[in-house]
Design an enzyme around this catalytic site. Structure first.
Site: not given
Ligand SMILES: *Cc1c(COP(=O)(O)O)cnc(C)c1O
Length: 394
Positions: A72, A326
């Site tokens: 993120s 989410c």
């Molecule tokens: C899990 C995910 C994120 C977020 O990553 P985090 O490390 O959980 O913040 C962003 N983009 C995609 C496509 C994801 O699957």
């Protein structure tokens, strides 16, 4: 009771080899890399090594890799950083309707701050239209952010072609490759990628660590201000153990990519075929074949709701997801399923099962065995189903 984990797209376990590499950096090799003594040099070297492992996995230079606090953060940095550094050139950003919320909500935030964002449509399998992308680019466009592979329905976009269009039109191209890295070949040079986000916990590394690839020479503003870490682009004392874990995880993932893809897609297709064959009125969301993530299964069952399937599966020891982790807990249907054209009630009846390195044929067969009974039971309680049966359509 057995536990069958089929939610690898939400997060993975940490591989024992990864954990083993990380361990010394908690208790013995804990020096601050910015200090000037032996145990600090040790941690500095460990970070350099990990940066090399990530760079090798992406086919970029070590100086183009910046560690972040996860996927993120990498997405936020890429989009906000390019937006603020190039605002003089233009205020237009192009993305898609099926991005992860880390991209979508960042774009919505920028819209409140004077930027215009175009959200490209996708077709019924989740692919963007390259002509539509070309037509959307204006002389105010500074950034195109399109995910490499979708976390809900597994669609893999034509990344190289998108990169080529952006290069020709002199627009930066960022891709959220959190689901792609370690699951499909990723090569930032060959694919004309300017910025790329990845995360540790989707590739058998730790949570709370990620990286942003920034092509050499690209001007981008910082997201996190403070000390001079990460060549003065991302402040904060390095999360050394996690950085080491991410490096190792990427190395392991890219070493045996072919084998991983082959065995996982065989399991995936066994699961898809088994479910579609055993459960009436079930349909696959997303494409088939090599344009789909090797571990992704997303099926739709008409006349019922995904949440009730999840509860029953949990009762049988199966960990799955109704869409994106989410959005679980909210009653809105997945924005991705709506974007591929499903009406609300059909989007609600969808189930995501994602496979990974710990998945076995027995796991797959177990789900194929328990799922038809679960669906039947839930349908028998569903007014939509009884209306359908009464009409004599069945
Ligand atoms: C899990 C995910 C994120 C977020 O990553 P985090 O490390 O959980 O913040 C962003 N983009 C995609 C496509 C994801 O699957």
């Amino acid at each position: 009771m057995r536990t069958v984990y089929m939610d690898y797209a939400a997060t993975t376990y940490v591989k024992p080899e990864v954990l083993e590499e990380m361990m010394p950096y908690f208790t013995q090799k804990f020096g601050n890399p910015s200090s000037f003594y032996g145990i600090s040099r040790e941690t500095k070297m460990a970070i350099d090594k990990a940066r090399g492992q990530v760079a090798k996995g992406l086919n970029c230079d070590v100086n183009e890799v910046y560690f972040t606090g996860g996927g993120s953060e990498a997405d936020n940095w890429a989009i906000k950083g390019i937006a603020s550094a190039h605002r003089k050139k233009g205020n237009h950003i192009i993305t898609t309707k099926i991005e992860h919320h880390a991209v979508l909500h960042t774009c919505e935030y920028l819209e409140k701050n004077g930027f215009d964002v175009t959200y490209l449509d996708v077709n019924e399998e989740g692919f963007i239209d390259l002509e539509e992308l070309k037509n959307a680019i204006t002389d105010k466009t500074i950034l195109v952010s399109i995910m490499f592979a979708n976390n809900e329905i597994g669609t893999i976009q034509p990344i190289k072609e998108i990169g080529q269009i952006c290069r020709e039109r002199k627009v930066f191209f960022h891709t959220d490759a959190v689901q792609a890295v370690g699951n499909v070949p990723v090569d930032v040079k060959e694919m004309n990628i300017d910025l790329l986000s990845l995360a540790g916990h989707k590739v058998y590394g730790p949570k709370g660590i990620g990286a942003l690839y920034i092509r050499k020479g690209i001007k981008i503003d910082n997201l996190i201000h403070g000390g001079g870490q990460e060549r003065a682009r991302r402040a904060g004392t390095e999360n050394i153990a996690s950085v080491v874990g991410l490096g190792k995880a990427i190395e392991l993932a890219t070493n045996d990519l072919e084998g991983h893809m082959e065995s996982l897609s065989a399991l995936r297709d066994r699961l898809i075929d088994g479910i579609l064959e055993k459960v009436p009125y079930s349909y696959l969301n997303g494409p088939r074949g090599d344009k789909r993530l090797p571990g992704n299964v997303n099926v739709r069952f008409e006349f019922i709701e995904g949440e009730s399937i999840l509860l029953s599966l949990d009762f049988e020891g199966v960990c799955a997801s109704s869409g994106s982790a989410c959005t679980s807990g909210s009653l809105d249907p997945s924005h991705v399923l709506l974007a591929i054209g499903l009406p609300h009630e059909k989007a609600h009846g969808s189930l995501r099962l994602t496979l990974g390195d710990g998945s076995t044929e027995e796991d797959v067969d177990y789900v194929i065995e328990v799922l038809p009974g679960i669906i039947e039971r839930i349908r028998n309680m569903s007014p939509l189903w009884s209306d359908f049966v009464k009409k004599g359509e069945k």
